[in-house]
Design a protein around this motif. Structure first.
Motif, PDB file in Angstrom:
ATOM      1  N   SER A 415      31.430  42.056  44.001  1.00  0.00           N
ATOM      2  CA  SER A 415      32.282  43.241  44.118  1.00  0.00           C
ATOM      3  C   SER A 415      31.766  44.390  43.258  1.00  0.00           C
ATOM      4  O   SER A 415      31.710  44.283  42.030  1.00  0.00           O
ATOM      5  N   LYS A 416      31.444  45.506  43.901  1.00  0.00           N
ATOM      6  CA  LYS A 416      30.994  46.686  43.157  1.00  0.00           C
ATOM      7  C   LYS A 416      32.135  47.297  42.345  1.00  0.00           C
ATOM      8  O   LYS A 416      31.911  47.899  41.298  1.00  0.00           O
ATOM      9  N   LYS A 417      33.367  47.113  42.833  1.00  0.00           N
ATOM     10  CA  LYS A 417      34.527  47.634  42.117  1.00  0.00           C
ATOM     11  C   LYS A 417      34.667  46.960  40.756  1.00  0.00           C
ATOM     12  O   LYS A 417      34.986  47.605  39.755  1.00  0.00           O
ATOM     13  N   LEU A 418      34.413  45.659  40.705  1.00  0.00           N
ATOM     14  CA  LEU A 418      34.503  44.912  39.449  1.00  0.00           C
ATOM     15  C   LEU A 418      33.232  45.003  38.609  1.00  0.00           C
ATOM     16  O   LEU A 418      33.283  45.160  37.392  1.00  0.00           O
ATOM     17  N   MET A 419      32.095  44.895  39.270  1.00  0.00           N
ATOM     18  CA  MET A 419      30.821  44.710  38.567  1.00  0.00           C
ATOM     19  C   MET A 419      29.964  45.975  38.470  1.00  0.00           C
ATOM     20  O   MET A 419      28.998  46.010  37.713  1.00  0.00           O
ATOM     21  N   GLY A 420      30.306  47.002  39.270  1.00  0.00           N
ATOM     22  CA  GLY A 420      29.505  48.222  39.246  1.00  0.00           C
ATOM     23  C   GLY A 420      28.069  47.952  39.640  1.00  0.00           C
ATOM     24  O   GLY A 420      27.794  47.248  40.608  1.00  0.00           O
ATOM     25  N   GLU A 421      27.142  48.485  38.877  1.00  0.00           N
ATOM     26  CA  GLU A 421      25.713  48.311  39.190  1.00  0.00           C
ATOM     27  C   GLU A 421      25.244  46.871  38.984  1.00  0.00           C
ATOM     28  O   GLU A 421      24.151  46.500  39.425  1.00  0.00           O
ATOM     29  N   PHE A 422      26.077  46.040  38.331  1.00  0.00           N
ATOM     30  CA  PHE A 422      25.695  44.655  38.079  1.00  0.00           C
ATOM     31  C   PHE A 422      26.169  43.704  39.178  1.00  0.00           C
ATOM     32  O   PHE A 422      26.032  42.483  39.056  1.00  0.00           O
ATOM     33  N   ALA A 423      26.736  44.265  40.242  1.00  0.00           N
ATOM     34  CA  ALA A 423      27.139  43.435  41.372  1.00  0.00           C
ATOM     35  C   ALA A 423      25.920  42.730  41.957  1.00  0.00           C
ATOM     36  O   ALA A 423      24.784  43.220  41.850  1.00  0.00           O
TER      37      ALA A 423
END
Length: 455
Positions: A415-423
């Motif tokens: 999830s990009k919403k949770l992890m941002g660039e670390f998704a």
């Protein structure tokens, strides 16, 4: 640690869940602008607590039996299982570092009270199932080494929660050091026993190459399912997402966050590689000493006695070999029960969000795990054969619980919403979903075989 540093180190998402393992969260300092080895030293430690779950007593019988029945052919299964474990555990560590929440907390937040309660029950059953193998292994090792009745051994094993409480007061590094020492004992013992057994190097190397017979041979497939099903432990995913947060990380600083993810992944993969070596040694030992021998290896005591029987293992048979096996078994059981108790606290705090003294949480967690084993031991008057039958049922519980930990892990880390660039990158998503589907299918198959629906 100053209040300012703690504030930077802990930036948990606003879910009301608080921090994971609050007393040690962000408690270990990480040097700023240091070289590779000094930084790695600061991050090294959580990986070893994870790795013990992949070499606990529950894996021993299956791995040794795999070698005894099919020589080196199932080494490929050990390798593939270990690669899957490395992928999932690196994702669990990344989840904790980036979000500031562990897998249990995030799952509870995204499922609500009823769903969270049901998933907590599943997670608790998984931890109890894991602890069953570890408690049984430790109790039997105590009996083999000191002649103490198995029921008393179970009670002694349960008291390690007191040791954990003491160690937490001394600092999380002490726990990491003790578990690392126990893992080293296991590794050295089995490396020595395999050296004495003089296995075939060519056979070992060929064993790591997958063979079609693994899926076409019914007996080999069953052991394959047992090895894979017992490798990825649900409680380790919860544990990994929590203890990765014991290092000080400013989550508002992208460079620090990336560094923490990188070094935690290296630590996790390195320690799981050691677990892979141990599991390989177990299978190699079974192949080198017991392949082609007409002996039952379904119980720890039978393995213990076999290592002291010249008719089975030849000239290397000795009481010392048996004692070393029992020492390794005790080391494995005790290191695993320490981490299992920690995982129990993480699951209880994350799903139920109880507010209780830490000593009470750990005591409840330990009693939940020990009670079924102790009750079973009392009912069957310490009959080891009956008690060890619990190992089969524990693996079934683990198989049932696995998807409830793996699927949320893959969803959250993608999830990009949770992890941002670390998704998760696309290749990681493909590999992790493939591994998840394979694990679920294999575990369902194993459950159906165990209860007799499939033969």
């Amino acid at each position: 640690m100053s209040d300012e540093t703690k504030k930077k180190a802990i930036t948990a998402t606003d879910t009301g869940a608080g921090t994971s393992l609050d007393e040690v969260n962000g408690s270990i300092e990480v040097p700023k602008n240091a070289g590779f080895w000094r930084t790695f030293k600061a991050f090294m430690g959580p990986g070893v607590l994870i790795a013990v779950g992949y070499m606990d007593p529950g894996n021993w019988i299956t791995s040794i039996a795999g070698g005894a029945q099919y020589r080196y052919q199932l080494l490929a299964v050990v390798l593939i299982s270990s690669l899957i474990a490395m992928l999932l555990q690196s994702m669990a560590a990344k989840l904790g570092i980036v979000t500031g929440q562990d897998l249990a907390q995030l799952t509870r937040t995204h499922t609500g009270k009823v769903g969270g309660f049901l998933l907590w029950i599943v997670a608790e059953l998984a931890i109890m199932a894991t602890d069953i193998a570890e408690i049984i292994g430790s109790a039997i090792a105590i009996k083999l080494l000191f002649g103490i009745p198995i029921i008393v051994g179970i009670v002694i094993t349960a008291l390690d929660v007191l040791l954990l409480l003491l160690l937490m007061k001394l600092g999380f590094r002490k726990i990491e050091a003790i578990v690392a020492t126990l893992v080293a004992v296991i590794l050295i013992v089995f490396a020595y026993e395999v050296f004495l057994a003089e296995p075939s190097i060519t056979g070992i190397l060929n064993g790591y190459i997958p063979s079609s017979s693994i899926v076409t041979n019914h007996g080999m497939l069953y052991l394959t399912l047992g090895i894979v099903g017992a490798t990825v432990m649900p409680h380790d995913l919860y544990l990994g997402s929590s203890i990765s947060q014991t290092r000080q990380v400013n989550r508002k600083n992208r460079k620090e966050l990336a560094q923490a993810v990188r070094f935690s992944t290296i630590d996790s993969n390195l320690q799981l590689f050691i677990a892979f070596i141990v599991n390989s040694l177990l299978l190699i030992l079974g192949a080198a000493l017991f392949y082609g021998k007409t002996t039952s290896l379904g119980r720890f005591e039978e393995l213990f006695n076999s290592l002291n029987n010249p008719a089975i293992v030849g000239a290397i048979a000795s009481p010392m070999l048996s004692m070393l096996f029992a020492i390794a078994l005790l080391s494995s059981g005790q290191s695993s029960t320490i981490t299992g108790t920690l995982a129990g606290q993480i699951v209880m705090e994350g799903f139920v969000r109880i507010k209780a003294p830490l000593w009470l949480q750990r005591l409840i967690t330990r009693l939940l795990s020990v009670s079924p084993v102790l009750a079973f031991a009392i009912i069957y008057h310490g009959n080891e054969a009956k008690i060890e039958n619990l190992l089969t049922f524990s693996q079934v519980f683990l198989s049932v619980a696995l998807p409830f930990a793996v699927v949320p892990l893959v969803i959250f880390t993608s999830s990009k919403k949770l992890m941002g660039e670390f998704a998760n990158k696309m290749w990681v998503k493909i590999c992790s979903w493939t591994a998840t589907v394979v694990l679920v299918i294999l575990n369902v198959y194993l459950i159906l075989q165990t209860i007799g629906i499939l033969q």
